[in-house]
Design a protein around this motif. Structure first.
Motif, mmCIF file in Angstrom:
data_model
loop_
_atom_site.group_PDB
_atom_site.id
_atom_site.type_symbol
_atom_site.label_atom_id
_atom_site.label_comp_id
_atom_site.label_asym_id
_atom_site.label_seq_id
_atom_site.Cartn_x
_atom_site.Cartn_y
_atom_site.Cartn_z
ATOM 1 N N LYS A 1 -9.698 3.349 7.908
ATOM 2 C CA LYS A 1 -9.906 2.672 6.620
ATOM 3 C C LYS A 1 -10.329 1.245 6.917
ATOM 4 O O LYS A 1 -9.546 0.433 7.401
ATOM 5 N N LEU B 1 0.840 -1.202 0.000
ATOM 6 C CA LEU B 1 0.000 0.000 0.000
ATOM 7 C C LEU B 1 0.868 1.241 0.000
ATOM 8 O O LEU B 1 1.959 1.253 0.581
ATOM 9 N N GLU C 1 -10.590 -2.131 1.934
ATOM 10 C CA GLU C 1 -9.520 -2.037 0.951
ATOM 11 C C GLU C 1 -10.140 -2.306 -0.415
ATOM 12 O O GLU C 1 -10.912 -3.253 -0.590
ATOM 13 N N ARG D 1 -9.628 -3.216 -4.335
ATOM 14 C CA ARG D 1 -8.670 -3.878 -5.223
ATOM 15 C C ARG D 1 -9.366 -4.403 -6.466
ATOM 16 O O ARG D 1 -10.579 -4.599 -6.485
ATOM 17 N N ILE E 1 -5.296 2.566 7.642
ATOM 18 C CA ILE E 1 -5.591 1.238 8.193
ATOM 19 C C ILE E 1 -5.082 1.151 9.628
ATOM 20 O O ILE E 1 -5.781 0.704 10.527
ATOM 21 N N PHE F 1 -0.288 -6.151 5.050
ATOM 22 C CA PHE F 1 -0.029 -4.991 4.207
ATOM 23 C C PHE F 1 1.352 -4.429 4.537
ATOM 24 O O PHE F 1 1.719 -4.326 5.710
#
Length: 112
Positions: free
Chosen positions: A18, A5, A21, A23, A13, A40
């Motif tokens: 957050k 990230l 995620e 994607r 996060i 991550f």
């Protein structure tokens, strides 16, 4: 599963703001299941954080995903439009790949 990230979403996060995620739902992400763990890595600092997958939601496009989820929950500013989010995302994922795989919202919880 391991994913990288950029610094800002990584920090979001870590801060617990957050919770989703975003994607491409490519071969790698299509193997995710609820209950899996993701590690991550911050591309700037190489710091890592572990999260647990709480939910997976598939969308035909990122625009569709951003219509449902935007703002802090995906690590963005609250006032960013769906169009702006979509245009920004096209810098990461081509429209060809998006059309082929679709988008994935990964609901996560940080593991402390």
């Amino acid at each position: 599963m391991k994913m990288s990230l950029y610094h800002q979403p990584f920090e979001a996060i870590k801060a617990g703001t957050k919770k989703i995620e975003v994607r491409l739902n490519d071969e790698k992400r299509s193997k995710l299941h609820v209950g899996d763990r993701i590690e991550f890595t911050d591309l700037t600092t190489s710091e890592t954080v572990q999260v647990k997958v709480l939910g997976l939601e598939k969308f035909s496009s990122f625009k569709e995903l951003f219509t449902k989820y935007s703002g802090e929950i995906i690590g963005e500013f609250e006032n960013k439009s769906v169009t702006d989010l979509d245009l920004e995302n096209q810098k990461i994922y081509s429209q060809t790949r998006e059309a082929k795989y679709g988008a994935l919202a990964i609901r996560i919880e940080i593991l402390r």
